[in-house]
Design an enzyme around this catalytic site. Sequence first.
Site, PDB file in Angstrom:
ATOM      1  N   ASP A 121       0.830  -1.214   0.000  1.00 50.78           N
ATOM      2  CA  ASP A 121       0.000   0.000   0.000  1.00 50.78           C
ATOM      3  C   ASP A 121       0.862   1.262   0.000  1.00 50.78           C
ATOM      4  O   ASP A 121       0.693   2.152  -0.843  1.00 50.78           O
ATOM      5  CB  ASP A 121      -0.895   0.021   1.242  1.00 50.78           C
ATOM      6  CG  ASP A 121      -2.308  -0.473   0.974  1.00 50.78           C
ATOM      7  OD1 ASP A 121      -2.805  -0.259  -0.148  1.00 50.78           O
ATOM      8  OD2 ASP A 121      -2.911  -1.058   1.874  1.00 50.78           O
ATOM      9  N   THR A 155      -7.535  -5.779  -0.159  1.00 43.29           N
ATOM     10  CA  THR A 155      -6.430  -6.321   0.642  1.00 43.29           C
ATOM     11  C   THR A 155      -6.615  -7.802   0.959  1.00 43.29           C
ATOM     12  O   THR A 155      -5.639  -8.550   1.006  1.00 43.29           O
ATOM     13  CB  THR A 155      -6.277  -5.528   1.951  1.00 43.29           C
ATOM     14  OG1 THR A 155      -7.530  -5.505   2.640  1.00 43.29           O
ATOM     15  CG2 THR A 155      -5.853  -4.105   1.665  1.00 43.29           C
TER      16      THR A 155
END
Length: 354
Positions: free
Chosen positions: A51, A141
């Site tokens: 990320d 995710t």
Amino acid sequence: MSLPFTSLKAETEVAVLSVLRACYLTKGVQDKFVDRDTMIKADKSPVTVADLSAQALVSLHLLEHFPSDPIIGEEDTEELRANAELRAKVAGLVNDAFEREDGWGRDKTFSEDQILNAIDAGSAPGGPKGRYWTIDPVDGTSGFIRHQQFAVCLALVVDGQVELGVIGCPNLGPEPAKIGEEIMPNGKGVLMVAVKGEGSWSRPLDSATYTRLALPPAPPPSNPLTFLESVEKGHSSHSIQRRIGEVLGVQRASLRMDSQAKYACLARGEGGLYLRIPTKYSGGKDYTEKIWDHAPGALLIAESGGIVSDMHGRPLDFGQGRTLGANDGIVAAGRETHGRALEAVKVALKEAGF
């Protein structure tokens, strides 16, 4: 093949380059750092690395080429500033990623401070006026951890309207999958790009050969209607959506995958209907959608010939700030299917007491 657009050419070139590089970066982190132990322990550290690195990478491109444009990013640097080991890992990944793909930045090395500042640049509030970019560096995710679908997403919003959207899906094949094989990784990756008024296009990650996308008004008999839904039950009301499917006469099992890969699949005709009915309609928490989760996908569907609205038929309003505060749920489909879906949503909600 050059980019098939006449407007926003500079913005599109930078957006595509940054998302391509971010796809290679995040896929590398997934392959190298996400293993069986990660899944068992629900260890989010590889996701954190991916990320932060991807947001820094994309933001560095934007800050160089469009320094006056605000950025809305999902991540901040609080954890990174407190962890020297994590900071060094992110810096290494970002600089390595600039070696992928010809273009700006290949001859540069970025310091940790430059990378931290690039991530922190993503704190813009958004709103109804002006230009800004929105980034989702690793959308999905849970899919990332499971080695399934995730996406790198970038959009340019001007006066509350999405003008440019790019979605990179490192685990999605460049061609539609066979029925029943859509969810699992099935290729070397695909990137889709849309410019308002100029259509939507798809290319493999490893080849700049663009193919125009066209979403039919309704799924053909050879690919019967089914839903594209989130895997996580906390993201949408599967029970309400199941009833909507009954009203519509859906016979196929839903295609459940994480991230805006759902929009990418729908844009090329897979599934036929993306539903996201809030869980508050089945006893869950109230949740307001974030703009980075839908901005590029919404434009991709519109420019492929489909319609995206909330569950009441209202257009998505990207001028409310960092969230879709004026909307409730998501319905995306071809033009014929979309109208039928909205009617089915009304029936299901009325039966549920709403």
